[in-house]
Motif scaffolding. Structure first.
Motif, PDB file in Angstrom:
ATOM      1  N   PRO A   1       7.216   9.096 -53.619  1.00 27.49           N
ATOM      2  CA  PRO A   1       8.105   8.965 -54.782  1.00 27.49           C
ATOM      3  C   PRO A   1       9.572   9.196 -54.454  1.00 27.49           C
ATOM      4  O   PRO A   1      10.453   8.511 -54.994  1.00 27.49           O
ATOM      5  N   LEU A   2       9.840  10.173 -53.548  1.00 30.24           N
ATOM      6  CA  LEU A   2      11.234  10.438 -53.225  1.00 30.24           C
ATOM      7  C   LEU A   2      11.851   9.274 -52.462  1.00 30.24           C
ATOM      8  O   LEU A   2      13.010   8.905 -52.690  1.00 30.24           O
ATOM      9  N   LEU A   3      11.092   8.659 -51.553  1.00 32.14           N
ATOM     10  CA  LEU A   3      11.610   7.498 -50.840  1.00 32.14           C
ATOM     11  C   LEU A   3      11.931   6.362 -51.810  1.00 32.14           C
ATOM     12  O   LEU A   3      12.941   5.655 -51.641  1.00 32.14           O
ATOM     13  N   ARG A   4      11.083   6.196 -52.813  1.00 32.35           N
ATOM     14  CA  ARG A   4      11.378   5.147 -53.800  1.00 32.35           C
ATOM     15  C   ARG A   4      12.639   5.479 -54.592  1.00 32.35           C
ATOM     16  O   ARG A   4      13.458   4.581 -54.895  1.00 32.35           O
ATOM     17  N   ARG A   5      12.828   6.752 -54.903  1.00 29.38           N
ATOM     18  CA  ARG A   5      14.047   7.134 -55.618  1.00 29.38           C
ATOM     19  C   ARG A   5      15.284   6.962 -54.733  1.00 29.38           C
ATOM     20  O   ARG A   5      16.359   6.593 -55.216  1.00 29.38           O
ATOM     21  N   VAL A   6      15.120   7.247 -53.423  1.00 28.91           N
ATOM     22  CA  VAL A   6      16.248   7.038 -52.502  1.00 28.91           C
ATOM     23  C   VAL A   6      16.608   5.565 -52.442  1.00 28.91           C
ATOM     24  O   VAL A   6      17.795   5.181 -52.459  1.00 28.91           O
ATOM     25  N   GLU A   7      15.589   4.687 -52.374  1.00 20.89           N
ATOM     26  CA  GLU A   7      15.859   3.251 -52.356  1.00 20.89           C
ATOM     27  C   GLU A   7      16.561   2.822 -53.645  1.00 20.89           C
ATOM     28  O   GLU A   7      17.504   2.012 -53.618  1.00 20.89           O
ATOM     29  N   ALA A   8      16.097   3.345 -54.788  1.00 20.62           N
ATOM     30  CA  ALA A   8      16.739   2.999 -56.046  1.00 20.62           C
ATOM     31  C   ALA A   8      18.180   3.502 -56.087  1.00 20.62           C
ATOM     32  O   ALA A   8      19.093   2.814 -56.584  1.00 20.62           O
ATOM     33  N   ALA A   9      18.411   4.723 -55.539  1.00 22.49           N
ATOM     34  CA  ALA A   9      19.773   5.266 -55.511  1.00 22.49           C
ATOM     35  C   ALA A   9      20.675   4.424 -54.612  1.00 22.49           C
ATOM     36  O   ALA A   9      21.850   4.194 -54.931  1.00 22.49           O
ATOM     37  N   LEU A  10      20.130   3.961 -53.477  1.00 19.24           N
ATOM     38  CA  LEU A  10      20.918   3.098 -52.606  1.00 19.24           C
ATOM     39  C   LEU A  10      21.314   1.809 -53.321  1.00 19.24           C
ATOM     40  O   LEU A  10      22.457   1.341 -53.219  1.00 19.24           O
ATOM     41  N   GLU A  11      20.361   1.226 -54.021  1.00 16.03           N
ATOM     42  CA  GLU A  11      20.654  -0.014 -54.743  1.00 16.03           C
ATOM     43  C   GLU A  11      21.703   0.220 -55.830  1.00 16.03           C
ATOM     44  O   GLU A  11      22.621  -0.594 -56.016  1.00 16.03           O
ATOM     45  N   ASP A  12      21.593   1.348 -56.555  1.00 19.94           N
ATOM     46  CA  ASP A  12      22.594   1.667 -57.570  1.00 19.94           C
ATOM     47  C   ASP A  12      23.967   1.848 -56.948  1.00 19.94           C
ATOM     48  O   ASP A  12      24.991   1.386 -57.501  1.00 19.94           O
ATOM     49  N   SER A  13      24.000   2.527 -55.796  1.00 22.10           N
ATOM     50  CA  SER A  13      25.280   2.754 -55.141  1.00 22.10           C
ATOM     51  C   SER A  13      25.899   1.444 -54.673  1.00 22.10           C
ATOM     52  O   SER A  13      27.112   1.237 -54.787  1.00 22.10           O
ATOM     53  N   ARG A  14      25.078   0.552 -54.158  1.00 21.69           N
ATOM     54  CA  ARG A  14      25.598  -0.760 -53.725  1.00 21.69           C
ATOM     55  C   ARG A  14      26.110  -1.562 -54.924  1.00 21.69           C
ATOM     56  O   ARG A  14      27.136  -2.251 -54.834  1.00 21.69           O
ATOM     57  N   ARG A  15      25.401  -1.458 -56.050  1.00 19.99           N
ATOM     58  CA  ARG A  15      25.845  -2.179 -57.238  1.00 19.99           C
ATOM     59  C   ARG A  15      27.165  -1.614 -57.751  1.00 19.99           C
ATOM     60  O   ARG A  15      28.065  -2.358 -58.142  1.00 19.99           O
ATOM     61  N   ILE A  16      27.294  -0.261 -57.709  1.00 20.32           N
ATOM     62  CA  ILE A  16      28.554   0.355 -58.120  1.00 20.32           C
ATOM     63  C   ILE A  16      29.685  -0.072 -57.199  1.00 20.32           C
ATOM     64  O   ILE A  16      30.818  -0.330 -57.630  1.00 20.32           O
TER      65      ILE A  16
ATOM     66  N   LEU B   1      30.488   4.380 -49.851  1.00 22.69           N
ATOM     67  CA  LEU B   1      29.951   4.202 -48.498  1.00 22.69           C
ATOM     68  C   LEU B   1      29.516   5.537 -47.901  1.00 22.69           C
ATOM     69  O   LEU B   1      28.494   5.610 -47.216  1.00 22.69           O
ATOM     70  N   ILE B   2      30.287   6.578 -48.147  1.00 17.71           N
ATOM     71  CA  ILE B   2      29.890   7.895 -47.641  1.00 17.71           C
ATOM     72  C   ILE B   2      28.572   8.326 -48.261  1.00 17.71           C
ATOM     73  O   ILE B   2      27.673   8.851 -47.593  1.00 17.71           O
ATOM     74  N   TYR B   3      28.443   8.064 -49.562  1.00 19.74           N
ATOM     75  CA  TYR B   3      27.206   8.431 -50.247  1.00 19.74           C
ATOM     76  C   TYR B   3      26.024   7.621 -49.714  1.00 19.74           C
ATOM     77  O   TYR B   3      24.927   8.154 -49.499  1.00 19.74           O
ATOM     78  N   GLN B   4      26.241   6.315 -49.487  1.00 20.38           N
ATOM     79  CA  GLN B   4      25.174   5.483 -48.926  1.00 20.38           C
ATOM     80  C   GLN B   4      24.789   5.952 -47.525  1.00 20.38           C
ATOM     81  O   GLN B   4      23.608   5.937 -47.155  1.00 20.38           O
ATOM     82  N   LYS B   5      25.756   6.358 -46.748  1.00 22.10           N
ATOM     83  CA  LYS B   5      25.453   6.862 -45.411  1.00 22.10           C
ATOM     84  C   LYS B   5      24.585   8.114 -45.482  1.00 22.10           C
ATOM     85  O   LYS B   5      23.625   8.269 -44.718  1.00 22.10           O
ATOM     86  N   GLU B   6      24.898   9.023 -46.410  1.00 22.31           N
ATOM     87  CA  GLU B   6      24.083  10.225 -46.565  1.00 22.31           C
ATOM     88  C   GLU B   6      22.655   9.874 -46.973  1.00 22.31           C
ATOM     89  O   GLU B   6      21.684  10.430 -46.448  1.00 22.31           O
ATOM     90  N   LEU B   7      22.513   8.913 -47.910  1.00 25.34           N
ATOM     91  CA  LEU B   7      21.178   8.509 -48.326  1.00 25.34           C
ATOM     92  C   LEU B   7      20.412   7.858 -47.186  1.00 25.34           C
ATOM     93  O   LEU B   7      19.202   8.069 -47.029  1.00 25.34           O
ATOM     94  N   LEU B   8      21.084   7.049 -46.382  1.00 23.58           N
ATOM     95  CA  LEU B   8      20.417   6.415 -45.235  1.00 23.58           C
ATOM     96  C   LEU B   8      19.992   7.456 -44.212  1.00 23.58           C
ATOM     97  O   LEU B   8      18.920   7.330 -43.597  1.00 23.58           O
ATOM     98  N   GLU B   9      20.820   8.480 -44.019  1.00 24.22           N
ATOM     99  CA  GLU B   9      20.426   9.559 -43.113  1.00 24.22           C
ATOM    100  C   GLU B   9      19.188  10.278 -43.643  1.00 24.22           C
ATOM    101  O   GLU B   9      18.260  10.600 -42.891  1.00 24.22           O
ATOM    102  N   ILE B  10      19.173  10.516 -44.964  1.00 24.40           N
ATOM    103  CA  ILE B  10      17.995  11.172 -45.557  1.00 24.40           C
ATOM    104  C   ILE B  10      16.773  10.292 -45.414  1.00 24.40           C
ATOM    105  O   ILE B  10      15.680  10.764 -45.072  1.00 24.40           O
ATOM    106  N   ARG B  11      16.934   8.978 -45.655  1.00 24.27           N
ATOM    107  CA  ARG B  11      15.793   8.077 -45.542  1.00 24.27           C
ATOM    108  C   ARG B  11      15.273   8.029 -44.104  1.00 24.27           C
ATOM    109  O   ARG B  11      14.054   8.037 -43.867  1.00 24.27           O
TER     110      ARG B  11
END
Length: 712
Positions: A203-218, A230-240
């Motif tokens: 579930p957390l990986l799915r939420r991370v993917e959704a957060a990445l998509e939201d960040s890209r849309r923003i 971009l900094i936020y996306q980098k942090e999410l990618l590191e977490i993923r």
């Protein structure tokens, strides 16, 4: 008749030749391989003891020892070495040979004789006289006893070497058990971490993917700064990436544990709920070194190998000795031409291989060199064992520190996540920030579990490096329960060990928040029974956000006392106490009220189940006030209650600390001025007459019945 016999012999020889030539390579048939494969699967899939309850750590170790194929192989090798030793012992016995025979011929063995003259036989007469001394058909039998003295000595030496090889097989079996215990311990705790976290990873990986998509849309809509997105996306990618890496490592943990326990992949089992208890080693490094040098299987194997090589020197010496062969036999022969058909024979023969004069010394030197090599190997192994003990101990200490850091990091992550969720409710943070904190919290949990698994692995490595046996050699009950109980008892013999228990208990049994945490003039002392983590306990304190205490606040670990003078406008502090004991590590957070620390006077009496506790304002002993002036001033003590008078300042200070620890009253030490040798008085200040009875009553609760009031 002769022709027929020749024909029979020829036919037999032809059959033997044809049979030898007819033998050819024959590949295994697929049907035969399938039958063997099915049989193997049936054997491997058999669970002698069903897994009908959650598996504890000790049960996992017991199952691995009983059903692990590697251990079974080592046990079979040890049994084979026992049979080889039994066989070597039989070689010491003398030889007793029983034989029987039958011979037949178509004609009698008739023979003639003539005289022998001048080294030449005389010609046979025209009609020589033939004689017969044996029948055409003859049966014989005998029993022969043979004892070769040299072979007896060599067989005796070889039997001793075989006995030592048997002991080597046992030491290798011990080594397999040590490896199993270490590997099962590591796999078990990794499997526990997998059970705790794998269900949350998806579930957390799915939420991370959704957060990445939201960040890209923003980012595409320019709703926030591109750099921030971009900094936020980098942090999410590191977490993923970290989540994927840990997911991959945890997915195989339970399979590895199943393999160690002798289970096939796919056989389901559950693990017992456990409590994280930090292991302790009840041995100093010197005892660990001595135990390892005495008990390690590798060193014992090297010692036995050295003894085998020494026996080889004796064997080389024996091979240079003359050989004495003793024989005795009982014979029977059914020939009609012998006067005595039954008779006995005895004999002795001495022989000596002259070439052993040259080869014997060379063999002896080779054997002596092998002894020297074995000794050097043993010394090198001893040095390696000592180094392994120190390295294992250092790794264990480092693993404990890593786990403590991971535990503190997890605690901060929990509180930070809670603060983030609370802030989201009042619209201070968005959903993306909450997801980031929850992902960080899961990673913190994962790091804590992995750190604990590494701690347990390093702990098992310490015991493997020492060479301690968890299975008693005289254990008769080899069932799962009997073996797991023996393992538990063996480990507890050497100190406080890891535990696998169902249902974790509460380690904070008397929360500080329920102890009225108010910083008075004498500080605040939390109760000794706040935590249940075993004894001794080490305390540390800090702010709830993980930072250090402010400069004006101090903590006395031995007294569990928090003291200091707060700034005027500050009303409370959010603190956290960490208790580290031999059984566990626990934390408790609370809010410390600061109002009473600024009052400077007054006395509050608290009644407890043990003894009355007095809270006194901090006196100013540097300014000695007269009785007259003390009546006008409420900030200084006008009277003192003397509890004890001792001859040593150190003893008096210790007694004052004891009073403060048990009652909360501030006690001072004063030296007498007119006495030689001087006495050191333990006194408690009283700021008013009504303060004296509670002080005396509190001292009586400590067993001090001779206290009195003094104005000095």
């Amino acid at each position: 008749m002769t022709v027929n016999l020749v024909r029979k012999i020829f036919v037999l020889m032809l059959i033997a030749v044809v049979s030898a030539c007819a033998r050819a390579p024959e590949p295994l048939q697929r049907s035969e391989v399938n039958r063997e494969l099915q049989s193997d699967l049936d054997q491997l899939g058999v669970i002698v003891d069903p897994l009908d309850s959650p598996v504890t750590l000790y049960q996992a170790i017991a199952r691995a020892i009983l059903y692990n194929r590697e251990y079974k192989l080592s046990a079979m090798e040890a049994a084979l070495s026992q049979r080889q030793y039994d066989l070597a012992k039989t070689n010491i016995l003398p030889a007793l040979t029983v034989s029987a025979g039958y011979s037949a011929r178509d004609k009698y063995a008739a023979s003639a004789s003539t005289t022998f003259t001048n080294d030449d036989p005389d010609p046979l007469p025209a009609s020589p006289a033939y004689s017969v001394s044996q029948d055409k058909n003859r049966s014989t039998a005998n029993a022969t006893f043979t004892w070769n003295i040299l072979d007896f000595g060599l067989s005796y030496v070889r039997a001793g070497q075989s006995a030592d090889r048997r002991m080597i097989a046992i030491e290798r079996q011990r080594k397999v058990v040590h490896n199993i215990v270490r590997e099962v311990t590591s796999s078990y705790w990794r499997a526990i971490a997998a059970d705790n976290l794998l269900d949350e990873l998806g579930p957390l990986l799915r939420r991370v993917e959704a957060a990445l998509e939201d960040s890209r849309r923003i980012e595409r809509r320019r709703l926030s700064s591109p750099l921030e997105a971009l900094i936020y996306q980098k942090e999410l990618l590191e977490i993923r990436r970290t989540l994927h890496t840990q997911q991959r490592s945890l997915m195989t943990a339970k399979l590895e544990l199943a393999q160690l326990m002798g289970l096939l992949p796919g056989q389901q089992f559950t693990l017992a709920k456990v409590e994280y208890i930090i292991p302790e080693i009840a041995m100093n490094i010197s005892l660990m070194e001595n135990t390892a040098l005495m008990s390690r299987p590798e060193l014992m194997e090297a010692r036995y190998q050295k003894r085998i090589n020494k026996s080889e020197v004796r064997a080389a010496l024996l091979s240079m000795m003359p050989n004495l062969n003793l024989t005795a036999s009982a014979n029977t022969d059914d020939s009609d031409y012998q006067k005595y058909n039954e008779y006995t024979e005895m004999g002795a023969q001495v022989s000596y291989n002259l070439m052993s004069v040259f080869s014997g010394p060379a063999n002896r030197e080779v054997a002596k060199a092998s002894v020297d090599v074995a000794e050097e190997q043993r010394l090198a192994m001893a040095m390696a064992v000592v180094s392994q003990v120190h390295i294992a101990n250092m790794n264990f200490v480092q693993s404990r520190q890593d786990y403590a850091v991971a535990e503190e990091y997890l605690d901060v992550s929990k509180r930070l996540t809670k603060q983030t969720r609370d802030a989201q409710r009042v619209a201070k943070f968005g959903e993306l920030e909450v997801i980031r904190q929850e992902a960080s919290l899961l990673l913190a949990n994962l790091r804590r579990d992995i750190a604990f698994a590494e701690l347990q692995n390093s702990f098992g490595t310490v015991y493997a490096s020492i060479g301690l046996d968890v299975v008693p050699s005289n254990l008769n009950d080899m069932s799962i329960s009997g073996l797991s109980n023996a393992i538990t008892e063996s480990l507890q013999t050497w100190g406080l060990k890891y535990q696998s228990v169902v249902g974790a208990g509460q380690r904070v049994i008397n929360p500080i928040a329920e102890q009225d945490p108010i910083l008075g003039a004498n500080g605040f002392v939390f109760a000794a029974n706040t935590f249940s983590v075993g004894q001794p306990v080490k305390y540390s304190i800090g702010m709830q956000d993980g930072t250090a205490l402010p400069d004006w606040l101090s903590f006395d670990e031995s007294l569990r006392r928090i003291s200091g003078t707060p700034p005027k406008r500050q009303m409370q502090l959010s603190l956290r106490v960490i208790a580290q004991g031999p059984e566990a590590r626990a934390t408790d957070s609370f809010i410390l009220q600061l109002d009473d620390a600024r009052k400077g006077s007054g006395l509050e009496i608290e009644s407890t189940a043990r003894a009355p506790t007095a809270k006194l304002a901090e006196p100013k002993p540097a300014k000695q006030a007269s009785p007259a002036s003390s009546k006008k001033s409420t900030g200084q003590a006008s009277r003192f209650v003397q509890a004890k008078a001792l001859s040593s300042r150190g003893k008096a200070q210790g007694y004052a600390d004891k009073i403060e620890q048990q009652t909360g009253m501030k006690a001072f030490v004063r030296k007498t001025k007119r006495r030689n040798p001087p006495l050191y008085r333990v006194i408690i200040p009283a700021f008013a007459r009504q303060d004296i009875p509670p002080i005396i009553q509190a001292l009586k609760g400590m067993g001090i019945d001779d206290s009195f009031v003094t104005r000095d």
